[in-house]
Design an enzyme around this catalytic site. Sequence first.
Site, PDB file in Angstrom:
ATOM      1  N   ARG A 149      15.951  31.957 -13.277  1.00 54.94           N
ATOM      2  CA  ARG A 149      15.495  31.460 -11.977  1.00 54.94           C
ATOM      3  C   ARG A 149      16.640  31.019 -11.070  1.00 54.94           C
ATOM      4  O   ARG A 149      16.609  31.251  -9.857  1.00 54.94           O
ATOM      5  CB  ARG A 149      14.490  30.323 -12.191  1.00 54.94           C
ATOM      6  CG  ARG A 149      13.178  30.831 -12.758  1.00 54.94           C
ATOM      7  CD  ARG A 149      12.338  29.734 -13.345  1.00 54.94           C
ATOM      8  NE  ARG A 149      12.926  29.157 -14.560  1.00 54.94           N
ATOM      9  CZ  ARG A 149      12.372  28.184 -15.271  1.00 54.94           C
ATOM     10  NH1 ARG A 149      11.225  27.682 -14.890  1.00 54.94           N
ATOM     11  NH2 ARG A 149      12.960  27.725 -16.358  1.00 54.94           N
ATOM     12  N   CYS A 174      10.908  40.334 -15.726  1.00 55.38           N
ATOM     13  CA  CYS A 174       9.863  41.290 -15.346  1.00 55.38           C
ATOM     14  C   CYS A 174       9.640  41.225 -13.835  1.00 55.38           C
ATOM     15  O   CYS A 174       9.570  40.128 -13.272  1.00 55.38           O
ATOM     16  CB  CYS A 174       8.537  40.931 -16.010  1.00 55.38           C
ATOM     17  SG  CYS A 174       8.494  41.256 -17.758  1.00 55.38           S
ATOM     18  N   ALA A 198      12.104  43.324 -19.441  1.00 53.92           N
ATOM     19  CA  ALA A 198      11.394  43.874 -20.595  1.00 53.92           C
ATOM     20  C   ALA A 198      10.931  45.292 -20.260  1.00 53.92           C
ATOM     21  O   ALA A 198      10.156  45.500 -19.314  1.00 53.92           O
ATOM     22  CB  ALA A 198      10.207  42.995 -20.928  1.00 53.92           C
ATOM     23  N   TYR A 210       5.692  38.194 -27.920  1.00 52.04           N
ATOM     24  CA  TYR A 210       5.409  39.629 -27.903  1.00 52.04           C
ATOM     25  C   TYR A 210       5.453  40.179 -29.336  1.00 52.04           C
ATOM     26  O   TYR A 210       5.598  39.426 -30.295  1.00 52.04           O
ATOM     27  CB  TYR A 210       6.355  40.336 -26.917  1.00 52.04           C
ATOM     28  CG  TYR A 210       6.116  39.814 -25.504  1.00 52.04           C
ATOM     29  CD1 TYR A 210       4.877  40.003 -24.891  1.00 52.04           C
ATOM     30  CD2 TYR A 210       7.075  39.074 -24.822  1.00 52.04           C
ATOM     31  CE1 TYR A 210       4.608  39.485 -23.624  1.00 52.04           C
ATOM     32  CE2 TYR A 210       6.814  38.546 -23.558  1.00 52.04           C
ATOM     33  CZ  TYR A 210       5.575  38.764 -22.964  1.00 52.04           C
ATOM     34  OH  TYR A 210       5.304  38.247 -21.716  1.00 52.04           O
ATOM     35  N   PRO A 268      16.819  38.884 -18.579  1.00 51.73           N
ATOM     36  CA  PRO A 268      15.806  39.873 -18.180  1.00 51.73           C
ATOM     37  C   PRO A 268      14.647  39.196 -17.459  1.00 51.73           C
ATOM     38  O   PRO A 268      14.199  38.123 -17.859  1.00 51.73           O
ATOM     39  CB  PRO A 268      15.340  40.468 -19.520  1.00 51.73           C
ATOM     40  CG  PRO A 268      15.727  39.464 -20.557  1.00 51.73           C
ATOM     41  CD  PRO A 268      16.931  38.746 -20.034  1.00 51.73           C
ATOM     42  N   ARG A 301      16.872  39.173 -28.335  1.00 55.24           N
ATOM     43  CA  ARG A 301      16.442  37.843 -27.873  1.00 55.24           C
ATOM     44  C   ARG A 301      15.468  37.319 -28.922  1.00 55.24           C
ATOM     45  O   ARG A 301      14.481  37.978 -29.235  1.00 55.24           O
ATOM     46  CB  ARG A 301      15.777  37.964 -26.505  1.00 55.24           C
ATOM     47  CG  ARG A 301      15.278  36.645 -25.997  1.00 55.24           C
ATOM     48  CD  ARG A 301      14.885  36.734 -24.530  1.00 55.24           C
ATOM     49  NE  ARG A 301      15.952  36.182 -23.706  1.00 55.24           N
ATOM     50  CZ  ARG A 301      15.765  35.730 -22.470  1.00 55.24           C
ATOM     51  NH1 ARG A 301      14.591  35.798 -21.910  1.00 55.24           N
ATOM     52  NH2 ARG A 301      16.763  35.218 -21.780  1.00 55.24           N
ATOM     53  N   LEU A 310      16.742  26.758 -18.380  1.00 57.74           N
ATOM     54  CA  LEU A 310      17.154  25.654 -17.518  1.00 57.74           C
ATOM     55  C   LEU A 310      18.651  25.369 -17.584  1.00 57.74           C
ATOM     56  O   LEU A 310      19.071  24.225 -17.718  1.00 57.74           O
ATOM     57  CB  LEU A 310      16.305  24.414 -17.784  1.00 57.74           C
ATOM     58  CG  LEU A 310      14.878  24.512 -17.201  1.00 57.74           C
ATOM     59  CD1 LEU A 310      14.039  23.304 -17.580  1.00 57.74           C
ATOM     60  CD2 LEU A 310      14.902  24.698 -15.693  1.00 57.74           C
TER      61      LEU A 310
HETATM   62  C1  FMN Z   1      10.101  36.199 -12.973  1.00 62.93           C
HETATM   63  C2  FMN Z   1      10.486  36.072 -14.428  1.00 62.93           C
HETATM   64  C3  FMN Z   1      10.350  37.160 -15.263  1.00 62.93           C
HETATM   65  C4  FMN Z   1      10.738  37.079 -16.614  1.00 62.93           C
HETATM   66  N1  FMN Z   1      10.692  38.196 -17.411  1.00 62.93           N
HETATM   67  C5  FMN Z   1      11.252  38.164 -18.638  1.00 62.93           C
HETATM   68  C6  FMN Z   1      11.448  39.355 -19.385  1.00 62.93           C
HETATM   69  O1  FMN Z   1      11.203  40.467 -18.918  1.00 62.93           O
HETATM   70  N2  FMN Z   1      11.968  39.238 -20.621  1.00 62.93           N
HETATM   71  C7  FMN Z   1      12.320  38.026 -21.158  1.00 62.93           C
HETATM   72  O2  FMN Z   1      12.795  37.970 -22.301  1.00 62.93           O
HETATM   73  N3  FMN Z   1      12.191  36.891 -20.448  1.00 62.93           N
HETATM   74  C8  FMN Z   1      11.694  36.941 -19.203  1.00 62.93           C
HETATM   75  N4  FMN Z   1      11.645  35.804 -18.449  1.00 62.93           N
HETATM   76  C9  FMN Z   1      12.207  34.559 -18.991  1.00 62.93           C
HETATM   77  C10 FMN Z   1      13.640  34.415 -18.522  1.00 62.93           C
HETATM   78  O3  FMN Z   1      14.450  35.486 -18.969  1.00 62.93           O
HETATM   79  C11 FMN Z   1      14.249  33.097 -19.026  1.00 62.93           C
HETATM   80  O4  FMN Z   1      14.314  33.116 -20.431  1.00 62.93           O
HETATM   81  C12 FMN Z   1      13.452  31.869 -18.586  1.00 62.93           C
HETATM   82  O5  FMN Z   1      13.056  31.989 -17.219  1.00 62.93           O
HETATM   83  C13 FMN Z   1      14.248  30.591 -18.778  1.00 62.93           C
HETATM   84  O6  FMN Z   1      15.476  30.687 -18.095  1.00 62.93           O
HETATM   85  P1  FMN Z   1      15.725  29.981 -16.644  1.00 62.93           P
HETATM   86  O7  FMN Z   1      15.446  28.514 -16.834  1.00 62.93           O
HETATM   87  O8  FMN Z   1      17.181  30.272 -16.351  1.00 62.93           O
HETATM   88  O9  FMN Z   1      14.794  30.591 -15.658  1.00 62.93           O
HETATM   89  C14 FMN Z   1      11.226  35.861 -17.119  1.00 62.93           C
HETATM   90  C15 FMN Z   1      11.334  34.747 -16.268  1.00 62.93           C
HETATM   91  C16 FMN Z   1      10.987  34.851 -14.936  1.00 62.93           C
HETATM   92  C17 FMN Z   1      11.174  33.645 -14.036  1.00 62.93           C
END
Ligand code: FMN
Length: 366
Positions: free
Chosen positions: A325, A26, A58, A183, A24, A231, A302
Site C-alpha cells: 500500500r 491483485c 497473483a 489460498y 504482489p 510467499r 505495514l
Molecule cells: C490491492 C492489493 C492487492 C493485493 N494482492 C495480493 C496478491 O496478489 N498476492 C499477495 O500475496 N498479496 C497481495 N496483497 C497483499 C500485499 O502483497 C501485502 O502483503 C499486504 O498489503 C501487506 O503489506 P502492506 O502493509 O505494505 O500493504 C494485496 C494487497 C493489496 C492492498
Amino acid sequence: MPSALFSPIKLAGLELDNRIVVAPMCQYSSLDGCATDWHIAHLGMLSGSGASLVIVEATHVERHGRITHGCMGLYSDDCEAALKRVIDFCRRAGTAKLGVQLAHAGRKASVQRPWQGGGPLTADEDPWATIGPSALPFGPGWQVPREMTADDMTRVREAFVKAAERAVRIGFDAIELHMAHGYLAHSFMSPLSNRRTDRYGGTPENRMRFPREIAEAVRQAVPRAIALGARITGSDWLDGGMTAADAVFCANTLKDSGFDYVDISSGGVSADSRNPTSPGYNVPIAERVRRDTGIATRTVGLIVTAKQAEAIVADGKADMVALARAVIDDPHWGWHAARALGAEVRRPNQYLRSSPSLWPGVAMRD
Ligand SMILES: Cc1cc2nc3c(=O)[nH]c(=O)nc-3n(C[C@H](O)[C@H](O)[C@H](O)COP(=O)(O)O)c2cc1C
C-alpha cells in the site's frame, strides 16, 4: 554509515541493487486471465519506483484457480502473450527487475472483485466450483469446496509447472509461489483448513506434502539462474492455526527443495482471521525464520517509512522488505527513501534530471 536498505543482494543469478521489493497486488483488471493496458500503467509506474524488484500480482495457473473473473492467469498462450507485452514494456521503461507470483486460489476462488462486494459469486455472476484440501468453506455463505482427489493434485501440480515454464519464456527474473493468504497451498498447510486423513493431512509433514510436491516440480522447471521463492505464512493469527514454528518448518522444506528465498506474510486462512495492525507485524516472525533456517528472507506488512525499512535490514531481521500500500500511495517511494537515507537509486533515463543531487541546496518550491 552506508544504508543497509540500499545495499545489493544476490538471489541465485539475480543481482538486486537494493532491498526494496514491490509486493504482489491483485488488480482485478485482466480479461480471461490476460493482462491489459491497466497493467502497462500500473506495473510501468512501479517498475520506476526505485524498488529493485517488482513482483507481478497473483497469477493463476488454471482458469478455475483465479480468485475473481478479473484476476491474472498464465494458463493459455493468450495469457502468456499479454503478460509478455507488459513485461517487455516495463523493461524498456523502468529500472526494476521483474518477478511473478504463481498462485491457485483453492477454496477462496470464484468471488467478486473487491469493489463489487468481494463475496462469493452469485448464480447470475458465472460462478465455478472450487477445490480444497477438505470440504470446508472459507466462511459462512462461502462455497463448500470439493475435496481434492489424486487426479486434481496431479493436474494442479502440472499447471504450476506449465505456468512456470511460461514465466521463464516471458523472461521473468524471479518466480515465487503463493503459499500464503489462505489460498490453495496454504490451505493444505494449515490444520484449520486441512482435515484430511490420508497422507496429505494430519502431521506437519503430511500437510506440507502437496505444497512440497508443487515446489519440487517447479524447481525442476526453472533454471537455477532465476530466483525462485515463495510467499509463506508466518501465522494464522487463530488458535490451533499455523505459527512461527510452522513457518520455520515450511522455509526449511523449501530450502531443502532448492528454493532461494521466502517472503513472510500471514493471515487469510478463514473469514474470522484478523491480521495485527501494528507496524511491521510480520517482522519478528521473519527474524526467527531467517535465524533458524539461513534462507534469504523477505517480509511484508505495514512497512511504511524509510527509517523503519532501513532498521529491519540493518538489524538483520530480514534481508529484504516488501511494500504494497505504501508504494501505491507514493509510487516513487524508493526515490524518497534514498533521499532520506543519503543513498543513490536508479532512475529511468528520462527522469535523470530530477535527481536531488543535481539541484543541491535548492529547496522544494511550494
Ligand atoms: C490491492 C492489493 C492487492 C493485493 N494482492 C495480493 C496478491 O496478489 N498476492 C499477495 O500475496 N498479496 C497481495 N496483497 C497483499 C500485499 O502483497 C501485502 O502483503 C499486504 O498489503 C501487506 O503489506 P502492506 O502493509 O505494505 O500493504 C494485496 C494487497 C493489496 C492492498
